[in-house]
Design a protein around this motif. Structure first.
Motif, PDB file in Angstrom:
ATOM      1  N   GLU A  88       0.832  -1.205   0.000  1.00 47.95           N
ATOM      2  CA  GLU A  88       0.000   0.000   0.000  1.00 47.95           C
ATOM      3  C   GLU A  88       0.870   1.259   0.000  1.00 47.95           C
ATOM      4  OE1 GLU A  88      -2.625  -0.268   3.307  1.00 47.95           O
ATOM      5  OE2 GLU A  88      -3.488  -2.190   2.680  1.00 47.95           O
ATOM      6  N   LEU A  89       2.026   1.151   0.623  1.00 53.32           N
ATOM      7  CA  LEU A  89       3.049   2.197   0.540  1.00 53.32           C
ATOM      8  C   LEU A  89       4.233   1.585  -0.194  1.00 53.32           C
ATOM      9  CD1 LEU A  89       2.890   3.691   4.152  1.00 53.32           C
ATOM     10  CD2 LEU A  89       2.213   4.836   2.043  1.00 53.32           C
ATOM     11  N   ALA A  90       4.475   2.049  -1.398  1.00 54.20           N
ATOM     12  CA  ALA A  90       5.516   1.463  -2.254  1.00 54.20           C
ATOM     13  C   ALA A  90       6.859   2.131  -1.988  1.00 54.20           C
ATOM     14  CB  ALA A  90       5.128   1.631  -3.719  1.00 54.20           C
ATOM     15  N   PRO A  91       7.958   1.488  -2.395  1.00 55.94           N
ATOM     16  CA  PRO A  91       9.280   2.103  -2.247  1.00 55.94           C
ATOM     17  C   PRO A  91       9.322   3.503  -2.866  1.00 55.94           C
ATOM     18  CG  PRO A  91       9.517  -0.182  -2.880  1.00 55.94           C
ATOM     19  CD  PRO A  91       8.051   0.122  -2.948  1.00 55.94           C
ATOM     20  N   GLY A  92       9.824   4.451  -2.095  1.00 58.95           N
ATOM     21  CA  GLY A  92       9.893   5.831  -2.548  1.00 58.95           C
ATOM     22  C   GLY A  92       8.709   6.674  -2.138  1.00 58.95           C
ATOM     23  N   ASP A  93       7.591   6.041  -1.735  1.00 55.94           N
ATOM     24  CA  ASP A  93       6.430   6.805  -1.279  1.00 55.94           C
ATOM     25  C   ASP A  93       6.742   7.480   0.049  1.00 55.94           C
ATOM     26  OD1 ASP A  93       5.002   6.007  -3.456  1.00 55.94           O
ATOM     27  OD2 ASP A  93       3.706   4.591  -2.382  1.00 55.94           O
ATOM     28  N   ARG A  94       6.195   8.663   0.230  1.00 54.14           N
ATOM     29  CA  ARG A  94       6.336   9.333   1.517  1.00 54.14           C
ATOM     30  C   ARG A  94       5.416   8.681   2.532  1.00 54.14           C
ATOM     31  NH1 ARG A  94       6.478  15.771   1.440  1.00 54.14           N
ATOM     32  NH2 ARG A  94       6.925  15.269   3.603  1.00 54.14           N
ATOM     33  N   VAL A  95       5.908   8.469   3.723  1.00 55.64           N
ATOM     34  CA  VAL A  95       5.065   7.965   4.800  1.00 55.64           C
ATOM     35  C   VAL A  95       4.508   9.167   5.550  1.00 55.64           C
ATOM     36  CG1 VAL A  95       6.437   5.870   4.986  1.00 55.64           C
ATOM     37  CG2 VAL A  95       6.981   7.815   6.441  1.00 55.64           C
ATOM     38  N   PRO A  96       3.442   8.975   6.324  1.00 56.99           N
ATOM     39  CA  PRO A  96       2.882  10.118   7.063  1.00 56.99           C
ATOM     40  C   PRO A  96       3.940  10.800   7.924  1.00 56.99           C
ATOM     41  CG  PRO A  96       1.391   8.247   7.157  1.00 56.99           C
ATOM     42  CD  PRO A  96       2.653   7.748   6.530  1.00 56.99           C
ATOM     43  N   SER A  97       3.882  12.105   7.959  1.00 52.05           N
ATOM     44  CA  SER A  97       4.817  12.860   8.788  1.00 52.05           C
ATOM     45  C   SER A  97       4.482  12.687  10.259  1.00 52.05           C
ATOM     46  CB  SER A  97       4.750  14.344   8.421  1.00 52.05           C
ATOM     47  OG  SER A  97       3.484  14.875   8.791  1.00 52.05           O
ATOM     48  N   THR A  98       5.370  13.159  11.119  1.00 51.06           N
ATOM     49  CA  THR A  98       5.122  13.077  12.556  1.00 51.06           C
ATOM     50  C   THR A  98       3.801  13.741  12.932  1.00 51.06           C
ATOM     51  OG1 THR A  98       7.519  13.162  12.916  1.00 51.06           O
ATOM     52  CG2 THR A  98       6.114  13.567  14.818  1.00 51.06           C
ATOM     53  N   ARG A  99       3.563  14.910  12.355  1.00 54.37           N
ATOM     54  CA  ARG A  99       2.327  15.632  12.659  1.00 54.37           C
ATOM     55  C   ARG A  99       1.110  14.860  12.156  1.00 54.37           C
ATOM     56  NH1 ARG A  99       2.165  21.704  10.719  1.00 54.37           N
ATOM     57  NH2 ARG A  99       3.821  21.797  12.269  1.00 54.37           N
ATOM     58  N   GLN A 100       1.203  14.277  10.968  1.00 57.17           N
ATOM     59  CA  GLN A 100       0.090  13.504  10.424  1.00 57.17           C
ATOM     60  C   GLN A 100      -0.182  12.258  11.253  1.00 57.17           C
ATOM     61  OE1 GLN A 100       1.736  13.070   6.497  1.00 57.17           O
ATOM     62  NE2 GLN A 100       0.474  14.717   5.637  1.00 57.17           N
ATOM     63  N   VAL A 101       0.887  11.575  11.685  1.00 58.31           N
ATOM     64  CA  VAL A 101       0.713  10.399  12.533  1.00 58.31           C
ATOM     65  C   VAL A 101       0.020  10.779  13.838  1.00 58.31           C
ATOM     66  CG1 VAL A 101       1.943   8.666  13.906  1.00 58.31           C
ATOM     67  CG2 VAL A 101       2.635   9.099  11.547  1.00 58.31           C
ATOM     68  N   ALA A 102       0.478  11.872  14.444  1.00 57.47           N
ATOM     69  CA  ALA A 102      -0.121  12.296  15.713  1.00 57.47           C
ATOM     70  C   ALA A 102      -1.601  12.606  15.552  1.00 57.47           C
ATOM     71  CB  ALA A 102       0.634  13.519  16.244  1.00 57.47           C
ATOM     72  N   ALA A 103      -1.963  13.275  14.439  1.00 58.16           N
ATOM     73  CA  ALA A 103      -3.366  13.621  14.219  1.00 58.16           C
ATOM     74  C   ALA A 103      -4.206  12.387  13.899  1.00 58.16           C
ATOM     75  CB  ALA A 103      -3.468  14.643  13.088  1.00 58.16           C
ATOM     76  N   GLN A 104      -3.677  11.491  13.070  1.00 58.34           N
ATOM     77  CA  GLN A 104      -4.448  10.328  12.632  1.00 58.34           C
ATOM     78  C   GLN A 104      -4.706   9.343  13.766  1.00 58.34           C
ATOM     79  OE1 GLN A 104      -2.811   8.429   9.164  1.00 58.34           O
ATOM     80  NE2 GLN A 104      -4.120   6.624   9.343  1.00 58.34           N
ATOM     81  N   TRP A 105      -3.688   9.143  14.619  1.00 53.59           N
ATOM     82  CA  TRP A 105      -3.831   8.159  15.696  1.00 53.59           C
ATOM     83  C   TRP A 105      -4.184   8.808  17.036  1.00 53.59           C
ATOM     84  CZ3 TRP A 105      -0.786   6.772  11.555  1.00 53.59           C
ATOM     85  CH2 TRP A 105      -0.961   5.471  11.055  1.00 53.59           C
ATOM     86  N   GLY A 106      -4.243  10.130  17.075  1.00 53.92           N
ATOM     87  CA  GLY A 106      -4.601  10.813  18.311  1.00 53.92           C
ATOM     88  C   GLY A 106      -3.588  10.635  19.420  1.00 53.92           C
ATOM     89  N   VAL A 107      -2.299  10.720  19.069  1.00 52.91           N
ATOM     90  CA  VAL A 107      -1.237  10.545  20.060  1.00 52.91           C
ATOM     91  C   VAL A 107      -0.386  11.800  20.115  1.00 52.91           C
ATOM     92  CG1 VAL A 107      -1.176   8.044  19.778  1.00 52.91           C
ATOM     93  CG2 VAL A 107       0.306   9.486  18.347  1.00 52.91           C
ATOM     94  N   ALA A 108       0.500  11.846  21.092  1.00 51.20           N
ATOM     95  CA  ALA A 108       1.425  12.976  21.211  1.00 51.20           C
ATOM     96  C   ALA A 108       2.481  12.908  20.116  1.00 51.20           C
ATOM     97  CB  ALA A 108       2.087  12.968  22.584  1.00 51.20           C
TER      98      ALA A 108
END
Length: 338
Positions: A20-40
């Motif tokens: 679903e995330l292929a080589p070279g694809d950007r992964v969610p940024s720190t800010r995006q991860v925090a917002a998506q999972w509701g974590v610090a």
């Protein structure tokens, strides 16, 4: 139950393994991860750090965190249910692409090798990965020739770096039909140098001001600036001082281009992400009452914060520097009746 950072890392790991995330694809940024999972933000940072430790993702200078290419062959997480397709993806050897085939040493590549091609390949490596990634062996691999072949054209890495710098500084020249005003001409000089450093951030790391590189490509920029200052009533030492000040303004800001790329690659954090992580500590300093001016500025900036832009700082510095030169030139020109 696994801690939150481990659950986040497991979910991203699954998406990478499934494609679903292929080589070279950007992964969610720190800010995006925090917002998506509701974590610090600290939890999000730890999750991405876990994936970097496993080799699943890597920091790409001037891009962000991306899926590593090719993904390493990892066993499925404990207790995970895998399908034949998943196992095939894990165990399949990386495919050889056409570019990799072209990089293999061959007689044709050896015959086509020139000093210019060696220098250009080295510049491409330094532009993409920084000067610390440059090696003679890496240049040979990029050109698809034997490891020792580049030594027929350059004496070694130090000689190669000088040739790279000379070529890079010579990429942009100056117009034959130039403005008459000295200020406009110095603006051209500053913006030309800034554009070159923007293209090649590693250039700013090479030499301190007191040890100028003896390069024709660099001398051309000095010649333009000194010719511009000639005839303004300044002595030679002052003219050279002004040229060095202009160059130091550009180089001094440009040093941060490469440093930022290095730190982003090492931490996986962009400037905004780093500020998000450091925000609580900065707020605590501002709230201590010991630094009222600092606290006042942060308070006035509010939630929007401060946008750090090197291009804007370059323009502001150029304007202030040239305003100062204007005052100096006006004092040097005799007034009517003097």
């Amino acid at each position: 139950m696994p801690p939150p950072y481990a659950r986040i890392a497991a979910d991203l790991r699954r998406r990478i393994i499934k494609g679903e995330l292929a080589p070279g694809d950007r992964v969610p940024s720190t800010r995006q991860v925090a917002a998506q999972w509701g974590v610090a933000l600290a939890t999000a940072t730890r999750a991405l750090a876990e994936l970097r430790r496993e080799g699943l993702v890597r920091a790409e200078p001037r891009v962000g965190t991306v899926v590593a290419e090719p993904p390493p062959a990892l066993p499925p997480p404990p207790g995970a249910v895998t399908r034949p397709g998943d196992r095939a993806r894990l165990e399949a050897p990386p495919a050889r692409d056409a570019a990799a085939a072209r990089r293999r040493p061959g007689a044709g590549a050896e015959r086509e090798l020139t000093r210019e091609r060696v220098v250009r390949a080295a510049i491409e490596i330094a532009d993409a990965e920084g000067l610390q990634a440059l090696s003679m062996r890496g240049v040979a691999a990029r050109l698809g020739v034997a490891a020792m072949s580049p030594y027929r054209y350059v004496g070694g890495k130090d000689d190669l770096i000088l040739l790279m710098a000379d070529a890079a500084f010579g990429e942009l020249g100056y117009p034959g039909d130039h403005p008459e005003g000295w200020r406009e001409r110095l603006e051209i000089a500053g913006r030309t140098l800034w554009a070159i450093f923007r293209r090649h951030p590693w250039l700013a790391q090479l030499s301190p001001l007191g040890r100028p590189l003896p390069l024709p490509g660099l001398a051309a920029h000095a010649d333009w600036a000194l010719a511009t200052l000639d005839g303004l009533g300044l002595d030679s030492a002052t003219a050279l001082d002004l040229h060095i000040l202009l160059y130091s303004h550009v180089q001094g800001l440009a040093i941060n281009l490469e440093r930022e790329a290095q730190i982003a690659a090492a931490t996986g954090l962009s400037e905004d992400q780093w500020m998000d992580v450091q925000g609580p500590a900065l707020s605590a300093i501002a709230g201590s009452g010991r630094y009222p001016a600092f606290a006042k500025v942060l308070g006035e900036l509010g939630e929007d914060g401060y946008d750090f832009r090197l291009d804007d700082l370059f323009e502001l510095g150029m304007r202030l520097l040239l305003d100062g030169v204007t005052c100096l030139v006006e004092r040097s020109v005799p007034q009517n009746g003097d």
